[in-house]
Design an enzyme around this catalytic site. Sequence first.
Site, PDB file in Angstrom:
ATOM      1  N   LYS A  43       0.113   4.388  -0.281  1.00  0.00           N
ATOM      2  CA  LYS A  43      -0.469   5.508   0.537  1.00  0.00           C
ATOM      3  C   LYS A  43      -0.413   6.831  -0.458  1.00  0.00           C
ATOM      4  O   LYS A  43      -0.300   6.651  -1.548  1.00  0.00           O
ATOM      5  CB  LYS A  43      -0.069   5.723   1.909  1.00  0.00           C
ATOM      6  CG  LYS A  43      -0.202   4.287   2.521  1.00  0.00           C
ATOM      7  CD  LYS A  43       0.113   4.512   4.066  1.00  0.00           C
ATOM      8  CE  LYS A  43       0.055   3.233   4.952  1.00  0.00           C
ATOM      9  NZ  LYS A  43      -0.145   3.271   6.350  1.00  0.00           N
ATOM     10  N   GLU A  58      -6.783   4.542   8.100  1.00  0.00           N
ATOM     11  CA  GLU A  58      -6.361   5.742   7.865  1.00  0.00           C
ATOM     12  C   GLU A  58      -7.904   6.474   7.006  1.00  0.00           C
ATOM     13  O   GLU A  58      -8.301   7.447   7.468  1.00  0.00           O
ATOM     14  CB  GLU A  58      -5.388   6.242   6.806  1.00  0.00           C
ATOM     15  CG  GLU A  58      -4.098   5.979   7.708  1.00  0.00           C
ATOM     16  CD  GLU A  58      -2.907   5.298   7.064  1.00  0.00           C
ATOM     17  OE1 GLU A  58      -2.888   5.431   5.660  1.00  0.00           O
ATOM     18  OE2 GLU A  58      -1.816   4.966   7.676  1.00  0.00           O
ATOM     19  N   GLU A  91      -4.826  -4.946  10.714  1.00  0.00           N
ATOM     20  CA  GLU A  91      -3.941  -3.801  10.772  1.00  0.00           C
ATOM     21  C   GLU A  91      -4.127  -3.061  12.099  1.00  0.00           C
ATOM     22  O   GLU A  91      -5.058  -2.045  12.099  1.00  0.00           O
ATOM     23  CB  GLU A  91      -4.073  -2.923   9.645  1.00  0.00           C
ATOM     24  CG  GLU A  91      -3.730  -3.476   8.332  1.00  0.00           C
ATOM     25  CD  GLU A  91      -3.136  -2.234   7.248  1.00  0.00           C
ATOM     26  OE1 GLU A  91      -1.910  -2.426   6.612  1.00  0.00           O
ATOM     27  OE2 GLU A  91      -3.647  -1.405   7.152  1.00  0.00           O
ATOM     28  N   SER A 148       3.837  -2.004  10.405  1.00  0.00           N
ATOM     29  CA  SER A 148       5.418  -2.022  10.618  1.00  0.00           C
ATOM     30  C   SER A 148       6.079  -3.419  10.099  1.00  0.00           C
ATOM     31  O   SER A 148       7.097  -3.724  10.915  1.00  0.00           O
ATOM     32  CB  SER A 148       5.670  -1.305  11.912  1.00  0.00           C
ATOM     33  OG  SER A 148       5.282  -0.081  12.004  1.00  0.00           O
ATOM     34  N   HIS A 200      -9.283   0.902   5.022  1.00  0.00           N
ATOM     35  CA  HIS A 200      -8.073   1.098   5.850  1.00  0.00           C
ATOM     36  C   HIS A 200      -8.292   2.106   7.050  1.00  0.00           C
ATOM     37  O   HIS A 200      -8.942   3.195   6.675  1.00  0.00           O
ATOM     38  CB  HIS A 200      -6.939   1.784   4.692  1.00  0.00           C
ATOM     39  CG  HIS A 200      -5.604   1.918   5.355  1.00  0.00           C
ATOM     40  ND1 HIS A 200      -5.228   2.766   6.323  1.00  0.00           N
ATOM     41  CD2 HIS A 200      -4.505   0.779   5.142  1.00  0.00           C
ATOM     42  CE1 HIS A 200      -4.046   2.406   6.524  1.00  0.00           C
ATOM     43  NE2 HIS A 200      -3.509   1.421   5.883  1.00  0.00           N
ATOM     44  N   ASN A 209       0.875  -1.324  -0.134  1.00  0.00           N
ATOM     45  CA  ASN A 209       0.078   0.070  -0.056  1.00  0.00           C
ATOM     46  C   ASN A 209       0.841   1.261  -0.097  1.00  0.00           C
ATOM     47  O   ASN A 209       1.449   1.618   0.927  1.00  0.00           O
ATOM     48  CB  ASN A 209      -0.888   0.009   1.407  1.00  0.00           C
ATOM     49  CG  ASN A 209      -1.914   1.258   1.288  1.00  0.00           C
ATOM     50  OD1 ASN A 209      -1.789   2.006   0.548  1.00  0.00           O
ATOM     51  ND2 ASN A 209      -2.456   1.506   2.567  1.00  0.00           N
ATOM     52  N   GLY A 258       2.922   2.520  10.655  1.00  0.00           N
ATOM     53  CA  GLY A 258       3.671   3.552  10.732  1.00  0.00           C
ATOM     54  C   GLY A 258       4.447   4.063  11.891  1.00  0.00           C
ATOM     55  O   GLY A 258       5.228   5.183  11.935  1.00  0.00           O
TER      56      GLY A 258
HETATM   57  P1  13P Z   1       3.391   0.603   7.599  1.00  0.00           P
HETATM   58  O1  13P Z   1       3.891  -0.682   7.153  1.00  0.00           O
HETATM   59  O2  13P Z   1       4.023   1.588   7.182  1.00  0.00           O
HETATM   60  O3  13P Z   1       3.375   0.473   9.208  1.00  0.00           O
HETATM   61  O4  13P Z   1       1.784   0.606   7.163  1.00  0.00           O
HETATM   62  C1  13P Z   1       1.049  -0.265   7.254  1.00  0.00           C
HETATM   63  C2  13P Z   1      -0.279  -0.001   6.393  1.00  0.00           C
HETATM   64  O5  13P Z   1      -1.046   0.673   7.052  1.00  0.00           O
HETATM   65  C3  13P Z   1      -0.447  -0.930   5.187  1.00  0.00           C
HETATM   66  O6  13P Z   1      -1.651  -0.684   4.840  1.00  0.00           O
END
Ligand code: 13P
Length: 253
Positions: free
Chosen positions: A11, A98, A168, A214, A96, A9, A174
Amino acid sequence: MRKKIVAGNWKMNTVKEQGVELAKAVAAKAGEAPANVGLIIAPPFTHLCCVAKAVEGTKIAVAAQNCADHTSGAYTGEVSAAMIKAVGCSWTILGHSERRQYYGETDEKLVEKTKLALAEGLGVILCVGENLEQREAGEHFAVCESQIKNVLFNFSADDMARIIVAYEPVWAIGTGKTATAEQAEEIHAHIRKTLAGKFGAKVAEDTTILYGGSCKPSNAAELFAQKDIDGGLIGGAALKADDFIAIAKAFEA
Ligand code: 13P
């Protein structure tokens, strides 16, 4: 048998040229990933088309990061499932954290989005996961279970063949804080049990459940060794072709 998948992803990262370059770099190394591990990349909308062309004929599938909850019309700024499909995508990520947190994505909206994506022939990667407060309150099992029930229990066993679940934990995204393999596995097992309760053991066994948060080359092998973890949804580490492929190779470790 359920599929092993590593999905990236991206983002809101990369402009078009960088995205195409990254996709080509991933494609160039895709042969190093185990043959039985599927690879998916999810660039921003603006370069889905170019990236899909860049990886055409390779084992890499392309996903959008979201899709609209309507088919067409006066929904300024939105992108429909048909539009995503038409530029060469075969998947979309939905729900997601976010999007849930910053853009008011609700389970009700996710039902609509999932319906429209499936109707267009897209596969769906549905994200679920608890935030830090919910984990500290011991609500993580209940939160994930209710997200699964609220969205996926509106679909059929046949639909489940085109749905991947991604667990997740928000506190691990992140932040550099990965869930331990045990913490991830117990939620994955719970998600699978929840799916079995509705769709039966066979569908639950065949559903791919990814871990995200992560995940990186140094911790992927331990996570992927768990019996209910079928791969990863990778954020930051998916922006480097070497790391992304190294994560896929972790299945061989
Ligand atoms: P990170 O791997 O940067 O923690 O993000 C995970 C994520 O949100 C994938 O959709």
